[in-house]
Motif scaffolding. Structure first.
Motif, PDB file in Angstrom:
ATOM      1  N   UNK A  57       0.939  -1.206  -0.199  1.00 26.77           N
ATOM      2  CA  UNK A  57      -0.073   0.111   0.105  1.00 26.77           C
ATOM      3  C   UNK A  57       0.862   1.275  -0.004  1.00 26.77           C
ATOM      4  N   UNK A  58       1.690   1.167   0.790  1.00 22.84           N
ATOM      5  CA  UNK A  58       2.804   2.353   0.979  1.00 22.84           C
ATOM      6  C   UNK A  58       3.346   2.679  -0.261  1.00 22.84           C
ATOM      7  N   UNK A  59       3.748   1.629  -1.038  1.00 20.21           N
ATOM      8  CA  UNK A  59       4.690   1.575  -2.222  1.00 20.21           C
ATOM      9  C   UNK A  59       3.812   2.192  -3.279  1.00 20.21           C
ATOM     10  N   UNK A  60       2.628   1.793  -3.385  1.00 20.00           N
ATOM     11  CA  UNK A  60       1.422   2.330  -4.404  1.00 20.00           C
ATOM     12  C   UNK A  60       1.378   3.820  -4.203  1.00 20.00           C
ATOM     13  N   UNK A  61       1.136   4.268  -2.973  1.00 15.45           N
ATOM     14  CA  UNK A  61       0.728   5.353  -2.694  1.00 15.45           C
ATOM     15  C   UNK A  61       1.610   6.574  -2.470  1.00 15.45           C
ATOM     16  N   UNK A  62       2.814   6.088  -2.531  1.00 15.57           N
ATOM     17  CA  UNK A  62       3.921   6.949  -2.181  1.00 15.57           C
ATOM     18  C   UNK A  62       3.965   8.144  -3.260  1.00 15.57           C
ATOM     19  N   UNK A  63       4.152   7.814  -4.568  1.00 24.62           N
ATOM     20  CA  UNK A  63       4.458   8.862  -5.538  1.00 24.62           C
ATOM     21  C   UNK A  63       3.221   9.846  -5.530  1.00 24.62           C
ATOM     22  N   UNK A  64       1.939   9.190  -5.902  1.00 23.39           N
ATOM     23  CA  UNK A  64       0.769  10.085  -5.993  1.00 23.39           C
ATOM     24  C   UNK A  64       0.663  11.048  -4.465  1.00 23.39           C
ATOM     25  N   UNK A  65       0.868  10.573  -3.270  1.00 25.51           N
ATOM     26  CA  UNK A  65       0.963  11.330  -2.132  1.00 25.51           C
ATOM     27  C   UNK A  65       1.774  12.508  -2.231  1.00 25.51           C
ATOM     28  N   UNK A  66       2.971  12.359  -2.632  1.00 22.74           N
ATOM     29  CA  UNK A  66       4.110  13.499  -2.796  1.00 22.74           C
ATOM     30  C   UNK A  66       3.313  14.363  -3.625  1.00 22.74           C
ATOM     31  N   UNK A  67       2.774  14.046  -4.851  1.00 19.28           N
ATOM     32  CA  UNK A  67       2.308  14.960  -5.737  1.00 19.28           C
ATOM     33  C   UNK A  67       0.991  15.724  -5.518  1.00 19.28           C
ATOM     34  N   UNK A  68       0.264  15.022  -4.453  1.00 22.50           N
ATOM     35  CA  UNK A  68      -0.955  15.655  -3.709  1.00 22.50           C
ATOM     36  C   UNK A  68      -0.530  16.506  -2.869  1.00 22.50           C
ATOM     37  N   UNK A  69       0.594  16.341  -2.008  1.00 22.48           N
ATOM     38  CA  UNK A  69       0.995  17.409  -0.959  1.00 22.48           C
ATOM     39  C   UNK A  69       1.489  18.517  -1.818  1.00 22.48           C
ATOM     40  N   UNK A  70       2.113  18.440  -3.054  1.00 19.60           N
ATOM     41  CA  UNK A  70       2.807  19.725  -3.741  1.00 19.60           C
ATOM     42  C   UNK A  70       1.330  20.317  -4.268  1.00 19.60           C
ATOM     43  N   UNK A  71       0.387  19.840  -4.750  1.00 19.05           N
ATOM     44  CA  UNK A  71      -0.768  20.413  -5.095  1.00 19.05           C
ATOM     45  C   UNK A  71      -1.189  21.315  -3.860  1.00 19.05           C
ATOM     46  N   UNK A  72      -1.481  20.722  -2.728  1.00 19.69           N
ATOM     47  CA  UNK A  72      -2.124  21.230  -1.817  1.00 19.69           C
ATOM     48  C   UNK A  72      -1.164  22.489  -1.220  1.00 19.69           C
ATOM     49  N   UNK A  73       0.077  22.207  -1.095  1.00 21.40           N
ATOM     50  CA  UNK A  73       0.895  23.414  -0.671  1.00 21.40           C
ATOM     51  C   UNK A  73       0.685  24.689  -1.858  1.00 21.40           C
ATOM     52  N   UNK A  74       0.668  24.357  -3.252  1.00 20.16           N
ATOM     53  CA  UNK A  74       0.320  25.404  -4.196  1.00 20.16           C
ATOM     54  C   UNK A  74      -0.851  26.027  -3.778  1.00 20.16           C
ATOM     55  N   UNK A  75      -1.995  25.220  -3.609  1.00 16.85           N
ATOM     56  CA  UNK A  75      -3.302  25.752  -3.340  1.00 16.85           C
ATOM     57  C   UNK A  75      -3.256  26.752  -1.995  1.00 16.85           C
ATOM     58  N   UNK A  76      -2.667  26.274  -1.063  1.00 15.14           N
ATOM     59  CA  UNK A  76      -2.519  27.171   0.252  1.00 15.14           C
ATOM     60  C   UNK A  76      -1.863  28.367   0.109  1.00 15.14           C
TER      61      UNK A  76
END
Length: 274
Positions: A57-76
């Motif tokens: 699960x962690x392996x599958x979600x690691x890449x998109x999780x990083x991308x989502x965090x970058x997106x959210x920081x940009x929105x903030x």
């Protein structure tokens, strides 16, 4: 507190839709659920073996999780003074099944999605995920056209055809939307029925509590009527009533570009008859 589900495939169109949502809901307290859905089959063995100490699960979600965090920081960063809260959701399931689960679990008020995804084929009005959300997710959905930039929303057009009845639930959804966002309502009824006076009377009774502009047009294709109305009136957002499944199938399996092309120059609110 509004609960908004932002769907992303990390495309520019998805990012643009999220930016629009930030502005559209800016005067309200919101929790944003930023969601990415990936097919497990899209991963290869090497992806799962890169971090052997992690769970699958962690392996599958690691890449998109990083991308989502970058997106959210940009929105903030772009909305520093706003009262927003963000949650990340990553799923690997049939797209609409995953979306419906989140809608039901968190009692989502609005889904937001771009009209096109990563493929962004110019000749295609809607991407496949967008079509599926419109058809299969029973939640108010904002569909944002490619490259559309936010403008203040004041005028809201609802078009009704022969198949569409203003039942109580639909009426309440319309009323809630215009009251929440302080909008002026335009109603365009297109009919081929003979007794148009009764149709108009019924619609106006349903809309008795709403201050609206009402127009009834006979024997004209809905899209032509909507296109003409948009050319002669200032409208900021339009509505599509997803009510008749057979009608939806005809719309999206034959020629969606013909039926909805004119109104997709503007944001589209998809409402569902319950």
């Amino acid at each position: 507190m509004k609960k908004i589900l932002l769907l992303t495939d990390f495309s520019k169109n998805a990012e643009n839709a999220m930016a629009y949502a930030m502005r559209f809901f800016e005067s309200r307290k919101c929790t944003y659920y930023v969601m990415y859905v990936h097919k497990v089959g899209g991963y290869v063995t090497d992806d799962l073996l890169m971090s052997p100490k992690n769970s699958i699960h962690d392996s599958i979600t690691e890449k998109p999780n990083k991308k989502l965090n970058v997106l959210i920081e940009k929105l903030k960063n772009e909305n520093k003074t706003k009262d927003y809260h963000f949650e990340i959701i990553i799923d690997y399931d049939v797209f609409t099944d995953a979306v419906n689960q989140v809608v039901n679990k968190f009692s989502i008020d609005f889904v937001v999605i771009g009209s096109n995804g990563a493929s962004n084929i110019k000749e295609v009005i809607f991407g496949s995920n967008t079509i599926n959300v419109i058809e299969k997710v029973k939640c108010k959905t904002l569909v944002i056209p490619s490259n559309y930039k936010f403008l203040p929303v004041k005028e809201f057009l609802v078009s009704l055809n022969n198949h569409c009845k203003l039942n109580n639930n639909l009426r309440e959804d319309i009323m809630d939307f215009i009251e929440d966002f302080d909008l002026k309502l335009h109603v365009l009824r297109v009919t081929s029925e003979k007794d148009t006076s009764q149709i108009a009377l019924g619609d106006k009774e349903r809309l008795s509590l709403l201050e609206s502009k009402y127009f009834l047009i006979e024997d004209v294709p809905v899209d032509y009527a909507v296109s003409s109305y948009l050319q002669t009136n200032t409208i900021d957002i339009t509505a599509f009533i997803a009510q008749d499944k057979s009608l939806l199938e005809r719309l999206f399996s034959t020629s969606p570009s013909k039926v909805l092309k004119s109104r997709m120059k503007l944001p589209l609110l998809v409402l569902h008859s319950h």
